[in-house]
Design a protein around this motif. Structure first.
Motif, PDB file in Angstrom:
ATOM      1  N   LEU A  69       0.828  -1.206   0.000  1.00 34.19           N
ATOM      2  CA  LEU A  69       0.000   0.000   0.000  1.00 34.19           C
ATOM      3  C   LEU A  69       0.863   1.256   0.000  1.00 34.19           C
ATOM      4  O   LEU A  69       0.622   2.185  -0.783  1.00 34.19           O
ATOM      5  CB  LEU A  69      -0.922  -0.001   1.220  1.00 34.19           C
ATOM      6  N   LEU A  70       1.872   1.298   0.858  1.00 35.95           N
ATOM      7  CA  LEU A  70       2.730   2.485   0.932  1.00 35.95           C
ATOM      8  C   LEU A  70       3.505   2.679  -0.368  1.00 35.95           C
ATOM      9  O   LEU A  70       3.747   3.812  -0.793  1.00 35.95           O
ATOM     10  CB  LEU A  70       3.676   2.367   2.128  1.00 35.95           C
ATOM     11  N   GLU A  71       3.878   1.572  -0.996  1.00 35.23           N
ATOM     12  CA  GLU A  71       4.546   1.660  -2.297  1.00 35.23           C
ATOM     13  C   GLU A  71       3.581   2.207  -3.353  1.00 35.23           C
ATOM     14  O   GLU A  71       3.945   3.057  -4.163  1.00 35.23           O
ATOM     15  CB  GLU A  71       5.062   0.282  -2.713  1.00 35.23           C
ATOM     16  N   GLU A  72       2.346   1.717  -3.319  1.00 34.91           N
ATOM     17  CA  GLU A  72       1.318   2.179  -4.256  1.00 34.91           C
ATOM     18  C   GLU A  72       1.051   3.675  -4.079  1.00 34.91           C
ATOM     19  O   GLU A  72       0.804   4.396  -5.049  1.00 34.91           O
ATOM     20  CB  GLU A  72       0.030   1.385  -4.032  1.00 34.91           C
ATOM     21  N   MET A  73       1.120   4.148  -2.837  1.00 40.19           N
ATOM     22  CA  MET A  73       0.879   5.565  -2.550  1.00 40.19           C
ATOM     23  C   MET A  73       2.049   6.448  -2.974  1.00 40.19           C
ATOM     24  O   MET A  73       1.923   7.668  -3.028  1.00 40.19           O
ATOM     25  CB  MET A  73       0.627   5.765  -1.047  1.00 40.19           C
ATOM     26  N   GLY A  74       3.204   5.835  -3.229  1.00 38.45           N
ATOM     27  CA  GLY A  74       4.367   6.605  -3.646  1.00 38.45           C
ATOM     28  C   GLY A  74       5.043   7.347  -2.511  1.00 38.45           C
ATOM     29  O   GLY A  74       5.683   8.383  -2.732  1.00 38.45           O
ATOM     30  N   ILE A  75       4.934   6.828  -1.292  1.00 42.59           N
ATOM     31  CA  ILE A  75       5.589   7.469  -0.146  1.00 42.59           C
ATOM     32  C   ILE A  75       7.069   7.095  -0.149  1.00 42.59           C
ATOM     33  O   ILE A  75       7.423   5.920  -0.269  1.00 42.59           O
ATOM     34  CB  ILE A  75       4.922   7.046   1.173  1.00 42.59           C
ATOM     35  N   HIS A  76       7.932   8.105  -0.006  1.00 38.48           N
ATOM     36  CA  HIS A  76       9.375   7.889  -0.095  1.00 38.48           C
ATOM     37  C   HIS A  76       9.992   7.646   1.288  1.00 38.48           C
ATOM     38  O   HIS A  76       9.459   8.065   2.305  1.00 38.48           O
ATOM     39  CB  HIS A  76      10.053   9.110  -0.725  1.00 38.48           C
ATOM     40  N   GLY A  77      11.135   7.006   1.272  1.00 36.64           N
ATOM     41  CA  GLY A  77      11.944   6.867   2.486  1.00 36.64           C
ATOM     42  C   GLY A  77      11.271   6.094   3.599  1.00 36.64           C
ATOM     43  O   GLY A  77      11.448   6.412   4.773  1.00 36.64           O
ATOM     44  N   VAL A  78      10.485   5.085   3.241  1.00 34.42           N
ATOM     45  CA  VAL A  78       9.775   4.294   4.254  1.00 34.42           C
ATOM     46  C   VAL A  78      10.695   3.201   4.797  1.00 34.42           C
ATOM     47  O   VAL A  78      11.375   2.510   4.038  1.00 34.42           O
ATOM     48  CB  VAL A  78       8.505   3.655   3.668  1.00 34.42           C
ATOM     49  N   GLN A  79      10.706   3.065   6.106  1.00 32.53           N
ATOM     50  CA  GLN A  79      11.513   2.008   6.747  1.00 32.53           C
ATOM     51  C   GLN A  79      10.606   1.135   7.607  1.00 32.53           C
ATOM     52  O   GLN A  79       9.811   1.645   8.402  1.00 32.53           O
ATOM     53  CB  GLN A  79      12.612   2.612   7.612  1.00 32.53           C
ATOM     54  N   LEU A  80      10.711  -0.182   7.429  1.00 35.02           N
ATOM     55  CA  LEU A  80       9.973  -1.133   8.253  1.00 35.02           C
ATOM     56  C   LEU A  80      10.829  -1.510   9.458  1.00 35.02           C
ATOM     57  O   LEU A  80      11.952  -1.977   9.305  1.00 35.02           O
ATOM     58  CB  LEU A  80       9.631  -2.383   7.437  1.00 35.02           C
ATOM     59  N   ARG A  81      10.288  -1.271  10.652  1.00 34.18           N
ATOM     60  CA  ARG A  81      10.974  -1.628  11.893  1.00 34.18           C
ATOM     61  C   ARG A  81      10.172  -2.704  12.601  1.00 34.18           C
ATOM     62  O   ARG A  81       8.951  -2.585  12.737  1.00 34.18           O
ATOM     63  CB  ARG A  81      11.123  -0.399  12.798  1.00 34.18           C
ATOM     64  N   MET A  82      10.862  -3.733  13.071  1.00 38.35           N
ATOM     65  CA  MET A  82      10.174  -4.879  13.674  1.00 38.35           C
ATOM     66  C   MET A  82      10.790  -5.257  15.010  1.00 38.35           C
ATOM     67  O   MET A  82      11.949  -4.984  15.289  1.00 38.35           O
ATOM     68  CB  MET A  82      10.252  -6.103  12.751  1.00 38.35           C
ATOM     69  N   MET A 134      10.375 -12.188   0.129  1.00 39.36           N
ATOM     70  CA  MET A 134       9.449 -11.282  -0.544  1.00 39.36           C
ATOM     71  C   MET A 134      10.134 -10.026  -1.091  1.00 39.36           C
ATOM     72  O   MET A 134       9.523  -9.257  -1.832  1.00 39.36           O
ATOM     73  CB  MET A 134       8.336 -10.840   0.431  1.00 39.36           C
ATOM     74  N   GLY A 135      11.379  -9.795  -0.659  1.00 42.40           N
ATOM     75  CA  GLY A 135      12.083  -8.588  -1.084  1.00 42.40           C
ATOM     76  C   GLY A 135      11.692  -7.363  -0.282  1.00 42.40           C
ATOM     77  O   GLY A 135      11.842  -6.223  -0.748  1.00 42.40           O
ATOM     78  N   ILE A 136      11.201  -7.564   0.943  1.00 45.26           N
ATOM     79  CA  ILE A 136      10.799  -6.454   1.811  1.00 45.26           C
ATOM     80  C   ILE A 136      11.896  -6.209   2.830  1.00 45.26           C
ATOM     81  O   ILE A 136      12.190  -7.078   3.668  1.00 45.26           O
ATOM     82  CB  ILE A 136       9.466  -6.762   2.517  1.00 45.26           C
ATOM     83  N   ASP A 137      12.524  -5.051   2.775  1.00 43.47           N
ATOM     84  CA  ASP A 137      13.611  -4.711   3.699  1.00 43.47           C
ATOM     85  C   ASP A 137      13.050  -4.356   5.069  1.00 43.47           C
ATOM     86  O   ASP A 137      11.935  -3.825   5.191  1.00 43.47           O
ATOM     87  CB  ASP A 137      14.417  -3.526   3.154  1.00 43.47           C
ATOM     88  N   PHE A 138      13.839  -4.588   6.108  1.00 45.81           N
ATOM     89  CA  PHE A 138      13.415  -4.280   7.476  1.00 45.81           C
ATOM     90  C   PHE A 138      14.635  -4.088   8.362  1.00 45.81           C
ATOM     91  O   PHE A 138      15.752  -4.485   8.003  1.00 45.81           O
ATOM     92  CB  PHE A 138      12.544  -5.416   8.038  1.00 45.81           C
ATOM     93  N   VAL A 139      14.405  -3.478   9.516  1.00 47.07           N
ATOM     94  CA  VAL A 139      15.428  -3.400  10.559  1.00 47.07           C
ATOM     95  C   VAL A 139      14.783  -3.895  11.853  1.00 47.07           C
ATOM     96  O   VAL A 139      13.576  -3.752  12.051  1.00 47.07           O
ATOM     97  CB  VAL A 139      15.972  -1.966  10.739  1.00 47.07           C
ATOM     98  N   ILE A 140      15.596  -4.489  12.719  1.00 49.14           N
ATOM     99  CA  ILE A 140      15.110  -4.963  14.012  1.00 49.14           C
ATOM    100  C   ILE A 140      15.302  -3.850  15.036  1.00 49.14           C
ATOM    101  O   ILE A 140      16.403  -3.313  15.182  1.00 49.14           O
ATOM    102  CB  ILE A 140      15.856  -6.230  14.464  1.00 49.14           C
ATOM    103  N   ARG A 186       4.208 -11.582  20.334  1.00 44.87           N
ATOM    104  CA  ARG A 186       5.175 -11.903  19.282  1.00 44.87           C
ATOM    105  C   ARG A 186       5.440 -10.703  18.366  1.00 44.87           C
ATOM    106  O   ARG A 186       5.784  -9.625  18.824  1.00 44.87           O
ATOM    107  CB  ARG A 186       4.753 -13.156  18.519  1.00 44.87           C
ATOM    108  N   THR A 187       5.264 -10.854  17.059  1.00 49.58           N
ATOM    109  CA  THR A 187       5.694  -9.828  16.110  1.00 49.58           C
ATOM    110  C   THR A 187       4.938  -8.510  16.278  1.00 49.58           C
ATOM    111  O   THR A 187       3.707  -8.478  16.329  1.00 49.58           O
ATOM    112  CB  THR A 187       5.469 -10.314  14.666  1.00 49.58           C
ATOM    113  N   VAL A 188       5.691  -7.404  16.394  1.00 54.19           N
ATOM    114  CA  VAL A 188       5.123  -6.059  16.300  1.00 54.19           C
ATOM    115  C   VAL A 188       5.953  -5.295  15.273  1.00 54.19           C
ATOM    116  O   VAL A 188       7.144  -5.568  15.086  1.00 54.19           O
ATOM    117  CB  VAL A 188       5.128  -5.322  17.657  1.00 54.19           C
ATOM    118  N   PHE A 189       5.335  -4.337  14.593  1.00 53.08           N
ATOM    119  CA  PHE A 189       6.065  -3.638  13.540  1.00 53.08           C
ATOM    120  C   PHE A 189       5.508  -2.244  13.310  1.00 53.08           C
ATOM    121  O   PHE A 189       4.356  -1.936  13.656  1.00 53.08           O
ATOM    122  CB  PHE A 189       6.019  -4.434  12.230  1.00 53.08           C
ATOM    123  N   GLU A 190       6.338  -1.390  12.722  1.00 56.65           N
ATOM    124  CA  GLU A 190       5.949  -0.033  12.339  1.00 56.65           C
ATOM    125  C   GLU A 190       6.607   0.310  11.013  1.00 56.65           C
ATOM    126  O   GLU A 190       7.744  -0.097  10.758  1.00 56.65           O
ATOM    127  CB  GLU A 190       6.390   0.990  13.390  1.00 56.65           C
TER     128      GLU A 190
END
Length: 415
Positions: free
Chosen positions: A149-162, A244-250, A263-267
């Motif tokens: 969804l965020l990719e579809e919206m064209g939002i830049h500089g998104v980081q997944l934190r888990m 899946m090719g989805i980057d993330f940081v812990i 268990r898993t939480v993410f932002e």
């Protein structure tokens, strides 16, 4: 004059069109992922949110709009979407269907909190809930929906934190370590966190105050308290996301603000702002009266999303556009224009006509203002000849068209 209630907002014009485009993308994406829509009531029994969201959360303690109805029942305006979706899942026996059950909602949500940029007392939330699976694959699928969804919206500089909070046993071990660590630094915490420390020390990790951030920077990590099963689950989530090719940081400091997470939480974070967040909540269905059920989901504030989009792409500007303007001269022309305009609209043409009885010159100015691509003027001579001059507004080119053929000619040109 009666004005808006603080923390609410009127959405109209160019902004509401931008909202409609975004909501359309959300609905289309959910259709692709096989996620069905659910619409729950705007208010529920207060107990649902106390049990589901958690008594120690800021939402339950400070932010809910709660009232008593004529039957002396305590009701609360929806402060978040998950608890209502879970209640519906249980009440309607959705667990009897093929699992998992995948639901989404786009709903107004209410919290009595301090207003600031991107945070209203009535805000709108897009949420996805996936119930019926304990597998790490379900965590990864939920995260992939948010990422897409965020990719579809064209939002830049998104980081997944888990992060992983583990099961209740892991969390209990970590709470003990955290309570001991924070207890030795209690005098350095803000007043709110001193209160949080007594009820739920995990909430201290969520504080944005500099003094508290300095303390928790050296706090023990919840990941060190995970048992073998929870560690394996979290690793599997990471492995699937990598595939899946989805980057993330812990980020061991992510705990989210609701008590039901396990268990898993993410932002997902962009420009220092959390765009959306969620996680697994394996105990919530049982807590609300259902059978033990694995579940995971996330929520996204649309106001926050709009704010980030505007920050990255500039302010939303209104660009009105209509297909054709049907101008008129005289009483008979005015009456005929109304009928033709309705017939064009029924044929799928975005037509406008004069309903203010302006002069022809004023009508043409209006046609320009609303972005009409074509225009015609209907007067006595046009009615007599049963034809009009169709004018392309940008080039000024004209052609004569029989009135009965106007809809088909316009549809062909607009293709």
């Amino acid at each position: 004059m009666i004005q808006l209630v603080k923390g609410t907002k009127d959405i109209y014009g160019a902004e509401v069109k931008a909202w409609q485009r975004i909501e359309g993308k959300m609905r289309n994406l959910c259709e692709t992922f096989g996620i069905g829509e659910i619409r729950t009531p705007a208010f529920e029994f207060t107990e649902l949110f106390v049990r589901g969201v958690g008594e120690t959360t800021d939402i339950v303690q400070k932010e809910m709009y709660t009232f008593t109805d004529d039957g002396d029942r305590s009701l609360t305006l929806r402060p978040e979407g998950t608890a209502g979706a879970v209640r519906a899942y249980i009440e309607h026996g959705m667990h009897n269907n093929a699992q998992p059950t995948k639901l989404y909602y786009i709903s107004p949500t209410f919290r009595c909190e301090n207003t600031q940029a991107g945070r209203q007392r009535q805000f709108h939330q897009f949420g996805v809930e996936m119930l019926g699976s304990y597998s790490a694959a379900q965590d990864a699928e939920a995260i992939s929906v948010a990422a897409a969804l965020l990719e579809e919206m064209g939002i830049h500089g998104v980081q997944l934190r888990m992060n992983s909070l583990g099961c209740p046993e892991c969390r209990s071990r970590y709470n003990k370590q955290l309570r001991e660590f924070i207890g030795n630094n209690l005098d350095k915490l803000c007043p709110t966190c001193k209160e949080r420390f007594e009820k739920n020390p995990l909430r201290v990790l969520d504080c944005k105050e500099e003094s508290c951030q300095a303390v928790i920077a050296n706090a023990p990590s919840v990941l060190d308290c995970l048992d073998e099963e929870c560690t394996a689950h979290f690793q599997k989530v990471q492995d699937i996301l990598t595939e899946m090719g989805i980057d993330f940081v812990i980020d061991p400091k992510i705990v989210r603000g609701l008590d039901y997470y396990t268990r898993t939480v993410f932002e997902f974070v962009s420009d220092g702002l959390t765009v959306c967040g969620g996680g697994r909540y394996d105990n919530l269905v049982e807590e609300c009266g259902g059978k033990p059920t694995g579940a995971v989901g996330f929520g996204l504030g649309i106001e926050r999303l709009m704010m980030i989009l505007e920050k990255q792409n500039g302010p939303i500007e209104e660009a009105p556009e209509r297909d054709v303007y049907i101008g008129s001269m005289g009483e008979k022309g005015l009456i005929k224009a109304q009928g033709i305009t309705l017939a064009l609209r029924k044929a799928g043409v975005r037509a406008e006509c004069d309903t203010v009885e302006r002069s022809v010159k004023a009508q043409m100015k209006y046609a320009n203002k609303i972005g009409a691509k074509y225009s015609v003027i209907i007067g006595d001579s046009e009615l007599e000849n049963n034809s009009v001059e169709l004018k392309e507004m940008e080039t000024g080119e004209k052609e004569t068209v029989v009135l009965s053929e106007l809809a088909e000619v316009l549809k062909a040109k607009l293709k």
